[in-house]
Design a protein around this motif. Sequence first.
Motif, PDB file in Angstrom:
ATOM      1  N   ALA A  12       9.262  12.818 -12.080  1.00 35.83           N
ATOM      2  CA  ALA A  12      10.378  12.989 -13.082  1.00 35.83           C
ATOM      3  C   ALA A  12      10.590  14.331 -13.730  1.00 35.83           C
ATOM      4  CB  ALA A  12      10.171  11.847 -14.223  1.00 35.83           C
ATOM      5  N   LEU A  13       9.248  14.932 -14.022  1.00 27.11           N
ATOM      6  CA  LEU A  13       9.235  16.332 -14.625  1.00 27.11           C
ATOM      7  C   LEU A  13       9.877  17.269 -13.810  1.00 27.11           C
ATOM      8  CD1 LEU A  13       8.341  18.233 -16.767  1.00 27.11           C
ATOM      9  CD2 LEU A  13       6.224  18.264 -15.974  1.00 27.11           C
ATOM     10  N   VAL A  14       9.277  17.392 -12.457  1.00 27.66           N
ATOM     11  CA  VAL A  14      10.011  18.233 -11.669  1.00 27.66           C
ATOM     12  C   VAL A  14      11.598  18.143 -11.407  1.00 27.66           C
ATOM     13  CG1 VAL A  14      10.033  18.886  -9.127  1.00 27.66           C
ATOM     14  CG2 VAL A  14       7.743  18.428 -10.234  1.00 27.66           C
ATOM     15  N   ARG A  59      11.136  24.369  -6.747  1.00 27.45           N
ATOM     16  CA  ARG A  59      10.794  24.829  -7.789  1.00 27.45           C
ATOM     17  C   ARG A  59       9.343  24.766  -8.501  1.00 27.45           C
ATOM     18  NH1 ARG A  59      16.125  21.875 -10.357  1.00 27.45           N
ATOM     19  NH2 ARG A  59      17.729  22.787  -8.766  1.00 27.45           N
ATOM     20  N   VAL A  60       8.503  24.284  -7.544  1.00 29.06           N
ATOM     21  CA  VAL A  60       6.920  24.382  -8.181  1.00 29.06           C
ATOM     22  C   VAL A  60       6.520  25.239  -7.291  1.00 29.06           C
ATOM     23  CG1 VAL A  60       5.055  22.763  -8.402  1.00 29.06           C
ATOM     24  CG2 VAL A  60       7.298  21.981  -8.572  1.00 29.06           C
ATOM     25  N   VAL A  61       5.685  26.000  -7.921  1.00 26.71           N
ATOM     26  CA  VAL A  61       4.976  27.281  -7.184  1.00 26.71           C
ATOM     27  C   VAL A  61       3.551  27.423  -7.619  1.00 26.71           C
ATOM     28  CG1 VAL A  61       7.029  28.685  -6.791  1.00 26.71           C
ATOM     29  CG2 VAL A  61       5.784  28.930  -9.043  1.00 26.71           C
ATOM     30  N   ASN A  62       2.785  28.201  -6.870  1.00 27.07           N
ATOM     31  CA  ASN A  62       1.416  28.415  -7.388  1.00 27.07           C
ATOM     32  C   ASN A  62       1.325  29.281  -8.644  1.00 27.07           C
ATOM     33  OD1 ASN A  62       1.214  31.072  -6.663  1.00 27.07           O
ATOM     34  ND2 ASN A  62      -0.271  30.431  -5.029  1.00 27.07           N
ATOM     35  N   ALA A  63       0.181  29.465  -9.172  1.00 27.50           N
ATOM     36  CA  ALA A  63       0.138  30.219 -10.343  1.00 27.50           C
ATOM     37  C   ALA A  63       0.368  31.673 -10.482  1.00 27.50           C
ATOM     38  CB  ALA A  63      -1.331  29.978 -11.011  1.00 27.50           C
ATOM     39  N   ALA A  64       0.405  32.136  -9.083  1.00 26.35           N
ATOM     40  CA  ALA A  64       0.739  33.520  -8.776  1.00 26.35           C
ATOM     41  C   ALA A  64       2.330  33.897  -8.515  1.00 26.35           C
ATOM     42  CB  ALA A  64      -0.010  34.024  -7.851  1.00 26.35           C
TER      43      ALA A  64
END
Length: 104
Positions: A12-14, A59-64
Amino acid sequence: MTPEEYVEAVLALVERIPPGRVMSYGAVADALAERSGRASARLVGSIMARHGAAVPWYRVVNAAGRLPPGHEVRARALLRAEGCPLRGAGVDLDAAKWWPGEGR
């Protein structure tokens, strides 16, 4: 929150991440930590790998700012089409990161 409810909360957040913006796996975990009792970027990554096909997974990526492993070409094309600021092999996180509750 049950494990199933957590999966639903992550998805839901994504779904709420605006076009052209991104969150890191850790940011998704942090945004849900207080109400879920969980704060694991790895768990969010696992959920996205198993259940994320129906949401804007790219739209979700790693911290870098690196794109989802194995899906870099497709994710890059989708993000570019949305006008997301890209840098090198990933996303310009300073320009593209989003947090729930903020506008575009």
